[in-house]
Design a protein around this motif. Structure first.
Motif, mmCIF file in Angstrom:
data_model
loop_
_atom_site.group_PDB
_atom_site.id
_atom_site.type_symbol
_atom_site.label_atom_id
_atom_site.label_comp_id
_atom_site.label_asym_id
_atom_site.label_seq_id
_atom_site.Cartn_x
_atom_site.Cartn_y
_atom_site.Cartn_z
ATOM 1 N N LYS A 27 7.015 -8.515 -5.559
ATOM 2 C CA LYS A 27 8.024 -8.824 -6.573
ATOM 3 C C LYS A 27 7.458 -8.599 -7.974
ATOM 4 N N ASP A 28 6.179 -8.924 -8.174
ATOM 5 C CA ASP A 28 5.537 -8.694 -9.468
ATOM 6 C C ASP A 28 5.416 -7.199 -9.795
ATOM 7 N N MET A 29 5.429 -6.356 -8.763
ATOM 8 C CA MET A 29 5.411 -4.899 -8.958
ATOM 9 C C MET A 29 6.802 -4.358 -9.270
ATOM 10 N N GLY A 30 7.810 -5.225 -9.242
ATOM 11 C CA GLY A 30 9.177 -4.794 -9.509
ATOM 12 C C GLY A 30 9.992 -4.490 -8.273
ATOM 13 N N VAL A 31 9.475 -4.832 -7.113
ATOM 14 C CA VAL A 31 10.188 -4.597 -5.856
ATOM 15 C C VAL A 31 11.261 -5.676 -5.688
ATOM 16 N N THR A 32 12.480 -5.259 -5.407
ATOM 17 C CA THR A 32 13.552 -6.201 -5.082
ATOM 18 C C THR A 32 13.426 -6.542 -3.603
ATOM 19 N N MET A 33 13.150 -7.804 -3.316
ATOM 20 C CA MET A 33 12.902 -8.225 -1.939
ATOM 21 C C MET A 33 14.123 -8.905 -1.330
ATOM 22 N N ILE A 87 12.852 0.218 -6.033
ATOM 23 C CA ILE A 87 12.120 -0.068 -4.802
ATOM 24 C C ILE A 87 12.657 -1.358 -4.204
ATOM 25 N N VAL A 88 12.998 -1.299 -2.934
ATOM 26 C CA VAL A 88 13.554 -2.449 -2.224
ATOM 27 C C VAL A 88 12.701 -2.709 -0.995
ATOM 28 N N GLY A 89 12.366 -3.972 -0.787
ATOM 29 C CA GLY A 89 11.642 -4.375 0.416
ATOM 30 C C GLY A 89 12.519 -5.300 1.241
ATOM 31 N N LYS A 102 0.833 -1.207 0.000
ATOM 32 C CA LYS A 102 0.000 0.000 0.000
ATOM 33 C C LYS A 102 0.867 1.256 0.000
ATOM 34 N N ILE A 103 1.923 1.252 0.798
ATOM 35 C CA ILE A 103 2.827 2.406 0.870
ATOM 36 C C ILE A 103 3.497 2.634 -0.479
ATOM 37 N N ILE A 104 3.999 1.565 -1.066
ATOM 38 C CA ILE A 104 4.701 1.672 -2.347
ATOM 39 C C ILE A 104 3.759 2.172 -3.434
ATOM 40 N N THR A 105 2.546 1.653 -3.463
ATOM 41 C CA THR A 105 1.565 2.078 -4.464
ATOM 42 C C THR A 105 1.276 3.561 -4.328
#
Length: 124
Positions: A60-66, A36-38, A24-27
């Protein structure tokens, strides 16, 4: 660069809910062209592995590197692998003292930026 800290209650390991909050924060705050890194830091096993895996997949599907960081010997290595974007993004420590000793190098690994880091805190 922003770092969000999401507070949790000691007796609840609803990792999936915390990952959902991150989504939610990233969106809401995502800026074009900014990586974006989580990072999920846990000292236990989540209450629902399937929900945790699905929540991490959405990020991860949103492109966030986890990255997933497990501390103590009760961590679930399979779950840490499910959360992380790649096997090299899984980091484990036996103690919080060991984690504290490596904190600066972890921040450099996860956020390799020459810019100052701004820390914003959100309490769930």
């Amino acid at each position: 660069m922003y770092i969000w800290h999401i507070k949790f209650h000691q007796d609840k390991l609803y990792i999936s809910w915390k990952i959902y909050i991150c989504r939610k924060i990233i969106t809401k705050d995502q800026r074009p062209g900014v990586p974006i890194v989580g990072v999920v830091l846990t000292d236990g096993i989540s209450k629902n592995e399937v929900k945790t895996r699905n929540a991490a997949k959405l990020l991860k599907d949103m492109g966030v590197t986890m990255y997933s960081i497990g501390v103590t010997d009760i961590k679930n290595k399979d779950e840490l692998n499910d959360i992380a974007s790649a096997p090299e993004n899984v980091i484990t420590f036996q103690t919080f003292s060991e984690l504290a000793d490596k904190l600066e190098s972890l921040v450099k690994l996860v956020c390799p930026s020459k810019n100052k880091t701004m820390i914003r805190t959100m309490y769930s």
